[in-house]
Design a protein around this motif. Structure first.
Motif, PDB file in Angstrom:
ATOM      1  N   VAL A   8      37.790  34.461  32.485  1.00 11.27           N
ATOM      2  CA  VAL A   8      36.526  34.955  32.835  1.00 11.27           C
ATOM      3  C   VAL A   8      36.343  36.650  33.301  1.00 11.27           C
ATOM      4  CG1 VAL A   8      34.494  34.934  34.389  1.00 11.27           C
ATOM      5  CG2 VAL A   8      35.573  32.728  33.488  1.00 11.27           C
ATOM      6  N   ILE A   9      37.402  36.975  34.306  1.00  7.07           N
ATOM      7  CA  ILE A   9      37.528  38.310  34.835  1.00  7.07           C
ATOM      8  C   ILE A   9      37.803  39.157  33.668  1.00  7.07           C
ATOM      9  CG2 ILE A   9      38.831  39.605  36.171  1.00  7.07           C
ATOM     10  CD1 ILE A   9      38.657  37.408  38.342  1.00  7.07           C
ATOM     11  N   GLY A  10      38.721  38.734  32.716  1.00  4.50           N
ATOM     12  CA  GLY A  10      39.162  39.701  31.492  1.00  4.50           C
ATOM     13  C   GLY A  10      37.733  39.869  30.678  1.00  4.50           C
ATOM     14  N   LYS A  13      35.509  42.247  32.520  1.00  6.45           N
ATOM     15  CA  LYS A  13      36.025  43.726  32.554  1.00  6.45           C
ATOM     16  C   LYS A  13      35.600  44.167  31.372  1.00  6.45           C
ATOM     17  CE  LYS A  13      39.753  43.514  35.558  1.00  6.45           C
ATOM     18  NZ  LYS A  13      41.477  43.705  35.558  1.00  6.45           N
ATOM     19  N   ALA A  14      35.793  43.570  30.147  1.00  8.63           N
ATOM     20  CA  ALA A  14      35.482  44.130  28.679  1.00  8.63           C
ATOM     21  C   ALA A  14      33.756  44.208  28.473  1.00  8.63           C
ATOM     22  CB  ALA A  14      36.206  43.173  27.770  1.00  8.63           C
ATOM     23  N   ASN A  15      33.104  43.493  29.007  1.00  7.73           N
ATOM     24  CA  ASN A  15      31.596  43.603  29.003  1.00  7.73           C
ATOM     25  C   ASN A  15      30.822  42.857  30.127  1.00  7.73           C
ATOM     26  OD1 ASN A  15      29.010  43.696  28.022  1.00  7.73           O
ATOM     27  ND2 ASN A  15      29.352  42.358  26.286  1.00  7.73           N
ATOM     28  N   SER A  16      30.649  43.614  31.130  1.00  9.43           N
ATOM     29  CA  SER A  16      29.916  43.159  32.310  1.00  9.43           C
ATOM     30  C   SER A  16      28.685  42.570  31.991  1.00  9.43           C
ATOM     31  CB  SER A  16      29.864  44.038  33.430  1.00  9.43           C
ATOM     32  OG  SER A  16      29.336  45.096  32.974  1.00  9.43           O
ATOM     33  N   ARG A  17      28.299  42.900  30.717  1.00  8.34           N
ATOM     34  CA  ARG A  17      26.954  42.262  30.510  1.00  8.34           C
ATOM     35  C   ARG A  17      27.014  41.032  29.544  1.00  8.34           C
ATOM     36  NH1 ARG A  17      22.955  46.695  28.171  1.00  8.34           N
ATOM     37  NH2 ARG A  17      21.483  45.164  28.355  1.00  8.34           N
ATOM     38  N   ILE A  18      27.988  40.416  29.206  1.00  5.79           N
ATOM     39  CA  ILE A  18      27.876  39.445  28.480  1.00  5.79           C
ATOM     40  C   ILE A  18      27.088  38.257  29.100  1.00  5.79           C
ATOM     41  CG2 ILE A  18      30.074  38.299  29.791  1.00  5.79           C
ATOM     42  CD1 ILE A  18      31.190  37.615  26.682  1.00  5.79           C
ATOM     43  N   GLY A  19      26.416  37.460  28.242  1.00  4.62           N
ATOM     44  CA  GLY A  19      25.657  36.521  28.660  1.00  4.62           C
ATOM     45  C   GLY A  19      26.658  35.097  29.108  1.00  4.62           C
ATOM     46  N   TYR A  20      26.095  34.281  29.869  1.00  2.00           N
ATOM     47  CA  TYR A  20      26.911  33.118  30.101  1.00  2.00           C
ATOM     48  C   TYR A  20      27.323  32.063  29.049  1.00  2.00           C
ATOM     49  CZ  TYR A  20      25.953  34.400  35.104  1.00  2.00           C
ATOM     50  OH  TYR A  20      25.908  35.213  36.188  1.00  2.00           O
ATOM     51  N   ALA A  21      26.426  32.334  27.895  1.00  2.00           N
ATOM     52  CA  ALA A  21      26.853  31.174  26.944  1.00  2.00           C
ATOM     53  C   ALA A  21      27.971  31.814  26.033  1.00  2.00           C
ATOM     54  CB  ALA A  21      25.353  31.163  25.990  1.00  2.00           C
ATOM     55  N   LEU A  29      33.927  26.985  28.286  1.00  2.00           N
ATOM     56  CA  LEU A  29      33.318  26.470  29.077  1.00  2.00           C
ATOM     57  C   LEU A  29      32.095  26.602  28.640  1.00  2.00           C
ATOM     58  CD1 LEU A  29      34.464  28.066  32.599  1.00  2.00           C
ATOM     59  CD2 LEU A  29      34.959  25.866  31.671  1.00  2.00           C
ATOM     60  N   SER A  30      30.953  25.680  29.271  1.00  2.00           N
ATOM     61  CA  SER A  30      29.739  25.525  28.900  1.00  2.00           C
ATOM     62  C   SER A  30      29.073  26.866  29.704  1.00  2.00           C
ATOM     63  CB  SER A  30      28.913  24.286  29.355  1.00  2.00           C
ATOM     64  OG  SER A  30      29.054  24.501  31.193  1.00  2.00           O
ATOM     65  N   ALA A  31      27.895  27.134  29.389  1.00  2.00           N
ATOM     66  CA  ALA A  31      27.110  28.257  29.928  1.00  2.00           C
ATOM     67  C   ALA A  31      27.112  28.173  31.393  1.00  2.00           C
ATOM     68  CB  ALA A  31      25.817  28.589  29.385  1.00  2.00           C
ATOM     69  N   SER A  32      26.663  26.954  31.865  1.00  2.00           N
ATOM     70  CA  SER A  32      26.388  26.670  33.165  1.00  2.00           C
ATOM     71  C   SER A  32      27.840  26.479  33.963  1.00  2.00           C
ATOM     72  CB  SER A  32      25.478  25.381  33.314  1.00  2.00           C
ATOM     73  OG  SER A  32      26.595  24.177  32.878  1.00  2.00           O
ATOM     74  N   ALA A  33      28.869  26.108  33.636  1.00  2.00           N
ATOM     75  CA  ALA A  33      30.081  26.149  34.004  1.00  2.00           C
ATOM     76  C   ALA A  33      30.561  27.554  34.063  1.00  2.00           C
ATOM     77  CB  ALA A  33      31.193  25.506  33.390  1.00  2.00           C
ATOM     78  N   ALA A  34      30.265  28.400  33.286  1.00  2.00           N
ATOM     79  CA  ALA A  34      30.810  29.900  33.051  1.00  2.00           C
ATOM     80  C   ALA A  34      29.956  30.543  34.571  1.00  2.00           C
ATOM     81  CB  ALA A  34      30.677  30.564  31.910  1.00  2.00           C
ATOM     82  N   ARG A  36      28.823  28.970  37.108  1.00  2.00           N
ATOM     83  CA  ARG A  36      29.449  28.514  38.450  1.00  2.00           C
ATOM     84  C   ARG A  36      30.572  29.189  38.603  1.00  2.00           C
ATOM     85  NH1 ARG A  36      27.536  23.701  36.353  1.00  2.00           N
ATOM     86  NH2 ARG A  36      29.397  23.164  35.735  1.00  2.00           N
ATOM     87  N   ARG A  37      31.348  29.563  37.573  1.00  2.00           N
ATOM     88  CA  ARG A  37      32.880  30.423  37.907  1.00  2.00           C
ATOM     89  C   ARG A  37      32.596  31.637  38.468  1.00  2.00           C
ATOM     90  NH1 ARG A  37      38.209  28.252  36.861  1.00  2.00           N
ATOM     91  NH2 ARG A  37      37.677  26.216  36.072  1.00  2.00           N
ATOM     92  N   VAL A  38      31.360  32.324  37.641  1.00  2.00           N
ATOM     93  CA  VAL A  38      31.245  33.689  38.180  1.00  2.00           C
ATOM     94  C   VAL A  38      30.739  33.772  39.508  1.00  2.00           C
ATOM     95  CG1 VAL A  38      29.906  35.692  37.767  1.00  2.00           C
ATOM     96  CG2 VAL A  38      31.045  34.597  35.614  1.00  2.00           C
ATOM     97  N   ASP A  39      29.622  32.843  39.668  1.00  2.00           N
ATOM     98  CA  ASP A  39      29.174  32.825  41.241  1.00  2.00           C
ATOM     99  C   ASP A  39      30.286  32.452  41.984  1.00  2.00           C
ATOM    100  OD1 ASP A  39      26.689  33.175  39.989  1.00  2.00           O
ATOM    101  OD2 ASP A  39      25.985  31.087  40.347  1.00  2.00           O
ATOM    102  N   ARG A  40      31.219  31.581  41.873  1.00  2.00           N
ATOM    103  CA  ARG A  40      32.279  31.549  42.982  1.00  2.00           C
ATOM    104  C   ARG A  40      33.069  32.392  43.059  1.00  2.00           C
ATOM    105  NH1 ARG A  40      35.568  27.017  40.695  1.00  2.00           N
ATOM    106  NH2 ARG A  40      33.391  26.244  40.084  1.00  2.00           N
ATOM    107  N   LEU A  41      33.519  33.266  41.843  1.00  2.00           N
ATOM    108  CA  LEU A  41      34.317  34.450  42.239  1.00  2.00           C
ATOM    109  C   LEU A  41      33.662  35.622  42.874  1.00  2.00           C
ATOM    110  CD1 LEU A  41      35.654  34.508  38.371  1.00  2.00           C
ATOM    111  CD2 LEU A  41      37.059  34.365  40.588  1.00  2.00           C
ATOM    112  N   VAL A  42      32.301  35.652  42.946  1.00  2.00           N
ATOM    113  CA  VAL A  42      31.479  36.425  43.636  1.00  2.00           C
ATOM    114  C   VAL A  42      31.404  36.093  45.214  1.00  2.00           C
ATOM    115  CG1 VAL A  42      29.237  37.454  43.969  1.00  2.00           C
ATOM    116  CG2 VAL A  42      30.134  37.396  41.728  1.00  2.00           C
ATOM    117  N   GLU A  43      31.345  34.761  45.132  1.00  2.00           N
ATOM    118  CA  GLU A  43      31.059  34.184  46.776  1.00  2.00           C
ATOM    119  C   GLU A  43      32.595  34.211  47.397  1.00  2.00           C
ATOM    120  OE1 GLU A  43      30.062  30.254  46.574  1.00  2.00           O
ATOM    121  OE2 GLU A  43      28.062  30.495  45.482  1.00  2.00           O
TER     122      GLU A  43
END
Length: 143
Positions: A8-10, A13-21, A29-34, A36-43
């Motif tokens: 996810v981080i990789g 890094k390549a495109n911080s504007r990528i959509g969750y889907a 992963l599904s869009a919602s799981a992606a 949640r992963r990003v939100d958890r990494l931020v938290e």
């Protein structure tokens, strides 16, 4: 952090504007799981922000220099950060080992503007002297 988090981080890094889907598709992963992963990494403070990068040759700030900063006495990094933040041309600063106390990158519109910015840095109360080098070209640049 597991392998999926690393992927996810990789992708970010390549495109911080990528959509969750699209992010989810890229890492399996599904869009919602992606999301949640990003939100958890931020938290957890692993991801601290999202940003853009600019090509300096396509902006008006094409003149750059790396400046070795030599301070008077001991200056805490936080105090150095506060002082250097007063100079808008400072785009990066790091404390370092060796003779210099810090390395500072300045970016300006012209050599004249760069010189003015360098004088602002030299006039800071904690700065004893500087040694600078103008960047001619970038051979390797990371994202």
């Amino acid at each position: 952090m597991d392998q999926i988090d690393a992927r996810v981080i990789g992708e970010l890094k390549a495109n911080s504007r990528i959509g969750y889907a699209d992010l989810g598709d890229a890492v399996g992963l599904s869009a919602s799981a992606a999301k949640r992963r990003v939100d958890r990494l931020v938290e957890r403070g692993i991801i601290t922000g999202f940003t853009i990068t600019l090509r300096s040759e396509r902006t008006a700030t094409t003149t750059e220099a790396v400046v070795e900063l030599f301070c008077r006495g001991t200056v805490p990094p936080q105090a150095l950060a506060r002082a250097l933040s007063q100079v808008p041309e400072v785009v990066e600063a790091s404390t370092v080992t060796g003779e210099a106390d810090a390395l500072v990158t300045l970016r300006a519109r012209s050599v004249s503007d760069l010189e003015t910015a360098l004088e602002k840095v030299r006039d800071l109360p904690s700065v004893d002297h500087t040694r600078s080098a103008v960047i001619l070209s970038r051979v390797i640049e990371s994202r």
